[in-house]
Design a protein around this motif. Sequence first.
Motif, PDB file in Angstrom:
ATOM      1  N   THR A 289      42.033  49.836  31.999  1.00  0.00           N
ATOM      2  CA  THR A 289      43.020  49.626  33.121  1.00  0.00           C
ATOM      3  C   THR A 289      43.349  48.191  33.429  1.00  0.00           C
ATOM      4  N   VAL A 290      44.440  48.171  34.243  1.00  0.00           N
ATOM      5  CA  VAL A 290      44.806  46.745  34.491  1.00  0.00           C
ATOM      6  C   VAL A 290      43.754  46.277  35.171  1.00  0.00           C
ATOM      7  N   GLY A 291      43.075  46.720  36.090  1.00  0.00           N
ATOM      8  CA  GLY A 291      41.915  46.085  37.016  1.00  0.00           C
ATOM      9  C   GLY A 291      40.579  45.667  36.020  1.00  0.00           C
ATOM     10  N   GLY A 292      40.292  46.643  35.088  1.00  0.00           N
ATOM     11  CA  GLY A 292      39.266  46.326  34.313  1.00  0.00           C
ATOM     12  C   GLY A 292      39.654  45.103  33.550  1.00  0.00           C
ATOM     13  N   SER A 293      40.690  45.197  32.908  1.00  0.00           N
ATOM     14  CA  SER A 293      40.974  44.156  31.995  1.00  0.00           C
ATOM     15  C   SER A 293      41.227  43.000  32.515  1.00  0.00           C
ATOM     16  N   ILE A 294      41.653  42.788  33.821  1.00  0.00           N
ATOM     17  CA  ILE A 294      41.723  41.474  34.580  1.00  0.00           C
ATOM     18  C   ILE A 294      40.293  41.015  34.673  1.00  0.00           C
ATOM     19  N   SER A 295      39.562  42.063  35.131  1.00  0.00           N
ATOM     20  CA  SER A 295      38.204  41.557  35.414  1.00  0.00           C
ATOM     21  C   SER A 295      37.473  40.940  34.492  1.00  0.00           C
ATOM     22  N   THR A 296      37.816  41.271  33.266  1.00  0.00           N
ATOM     23  CA  THR A 296      37.064  40.770  31.919  1.00  0.00           C
ATOM     24  C   THR A 296      37.763  39.948  30.996  1.00  0.00           C
TER      25      THR A 296
END
Lengths: 471, 398
Positions: A142-149
């Motif tokens: 997701t957008v959230g997960g890919s930003i967080s990593t």
Amino acid sequence: MKTLSSDIIKKIVDVAGKNNVLFTKEEKIPYKNDASYIQGLLPELVIMPENADQIASVLKICSSNGVNVTVRSGGTALTGSSVLQYPGILINTMKMDKILDLNLSSRYVVCQPGVRLDKLNEYLKKYNFFYPPDPASSRASTVGGSISTNAGGLRAVKYGATKEWVLGAEFVTGNGNIITTGEYTLKRSAGYDITALLIGSEGTLGVLTKAILKIEPLPEESGRILSFFRDISEVGMAISDVKNAGITPLIAEFMDLQTVDSIRDRMNIDIPEYTQFLLMIDIDSTKKSLNDKMIQAEEIIKKYSSDIIVITDKGKMDEIYNARKGAYSSLLKQRENDKQIVIIGDLIVPASELPDTMKEIRRKIDEHKIKATLFGHIGDGNIHANIFAENTVDGMKIVDELQMEIARIAISHRGCVSAEHGIGTEKNILLYEEYRKKNSLYTLELMKNIKNVFDPENIMNRGKIFYEKQD
Amino acid sequence: MKNRIEIESIVNKCIKCGFCESVCPTLPAADYNSIMGARGRILLAQFAINNEDQSLKISDSFYSCLDCFACVQVCPAGINAGQVSELMKEGIADEKIARVNPVAEMIKNVVVKYKNPLGIPEECSKWAENIEFSVSETLLLTGDMYQLMPYTRYINKLRKHTNQTLFMAFSWLIGKMPFLIKLSRHFYDKKLKLEMESSLRNIVSMLQRSEVKFNYLREDEPYPGTFLYDLGYMNEFKEYAGNLYRYLKSKNVKRIICVDPHTYDVLKNKYPDVIENFDLDIVYYTDLLNLNFKKSGEKITVQEPCHMVLHGNTYRAMDILNTVADVKLPANSGKSTMCCGGPDELLFPEISENVSIERYRNLKNSSNKIVTICPLCYNSLSYDDNVQDFSNFMKNLM
């Protein structure tokens, strides 16, 4: 850490809404796992918020009461960053799955964290645009997960990783403050870049609730060149010469023979018998000039490879692209038994250092007599060393040792212990080693101090990024 | 648990990548509660077979699986999460490893007792009054799916205004006293009944004009036991299928024409698994049509049935539609087709409705006119008059 009191549970439920909380054991069981081999604890509650206000209210309660919080969206992390290392609750942002705004002339799209990357690109494709970061997990991540990593992917050689594509964010800090960072503009020169700080923070600072993402028009045309090699040095020289000629490939991937074997059927191409390594590069351009660029690249690669396949058919290109994206999963077929696991490594060195690094890694793997395959993004120096491991205490001990030795090889070549998967719990010791070797442990102290500003009670995603000795 | 090894062999291959749940229609429809999605079902099954924890309420997770097999198409490890749901349902139904859903139990008891899911075979054959059939070794077996839809739609309308506990209690009561199901003859959606009966008549008309000779058993038509299989009652299904096979053989049947994908799939692929030397030829009605249809030229989109395209079956309906209309397939088509939500209508009406709304919107992005090729799809997606069953769409082009 005590079990949550009924009073705290009631407070959390009141602010999150009863329909946004999972209470029962059976509902919480799937959240013990993400896509890594690391199993986390059972969350005491799973919160499925619908907006930033609910998250802020929950975090205020957790912060005041010392309740640990882990954040998750697509659950595709490969380093255990979205499972609980310490008892506490889990916030799952999947209900926040809306695309909120699109502005083509200003080149941005605004998304909630639960939007899956392939869904986002499916939506943008209608307008002939795309969002370039494309981790192999883009179907589910997701957008959230890919930003967080700070996820990367195949196209990173041309477009860079996620950090190049986030203009701004709405974010809830660990102590429950809703902040906005960055802007809707492509340029900004206004103090500290807090947006950049959030990228790759793996849920240790708070929860992302909105992202303003930069977008690009889709490449007009692209073509693919597959070539075959006996030695990794030749692969390195071929890609290096292509780049020196002023061609920046859209993707530049290499695979060793074992990886090729795992996706041979799905690629459905003739592979010469001598092949030890396969190089796959995509070149994009205008319709008018693509052919010239392809011929130029082909001529360069021919100096090192006697067999070249050029593909421009979109269907065939998709088939091979999807096969490559599924390489890690396809390796599972080579497991000796169902209990064996494949641990996907992820490190990066400067692209010019890749051939030597690869040779050293291969030597180290062979010393340990462990089965491991190598593939990765040669265009940017990113290597995935995938280790076949017995899921036992002894088996994992060997893996830990090997991971450390491989990490040291990368560091010695001016590289990093993680390129695009993040640190999670899997690599927090490796990160420490990286800064120790660089004689810069103070950098880690600075990171901890930054975390302390966002999350003074140290409740957010504990055990991730920073190694903490458990009681 | 007798399926333990089989389940283990599947779930232990899982790498938990989440690709399956990214295409699982029930996950977003259930507000992303993970156990209502494909990966959650795998993880829950793995936990359940390794921990004999009777307190876990795991049934809904597996019953809510639509059996669409969208998950299978994207799994990089080649796992069939849908099959895990089937095996777990079997464990629940046959071995009571978890609470059996009262609606499932009611359906099972009614089917076993009446050989018809509504207990009203005479009502289910009314559509064929005044139609002449041939004496033939080929039999039209409707599978009762078209006939069932008006009743499920009406029951769900009632259910929206009824207390859920009351509905479950009533289902439990019918499960205990199956004859009560006969009351259902009064509860159906009138408009849909007309449409569904018209579909069946159109199918017969198209087949007969294609000079296909076939018989129909009217009120003696047996139900093929599709629900028994779908709900995991494998012991009952095996016995039921065996009896039905012998019955059909006694009628000298050699070939069966199916008119809905669910019945076709169960007869074509599941019966041979439970009946030794199963030798009936199973065909889908669209594959027998031999007519020169007029060109409509209309722009249409098509809801491809999961039980055809995702269960590995082939059929000619798409070829026919491509010759008569300007077919604009939706973003999710072919091996990426998305379920209509229909299979969940009886047990999980809210999930079913959420899935159907999502799919309806998805289809509408491609064309205003939607053609369905399955009665469940029609029932789930007919939110406006621009949705037509294949049989009715083609009838106008004869």
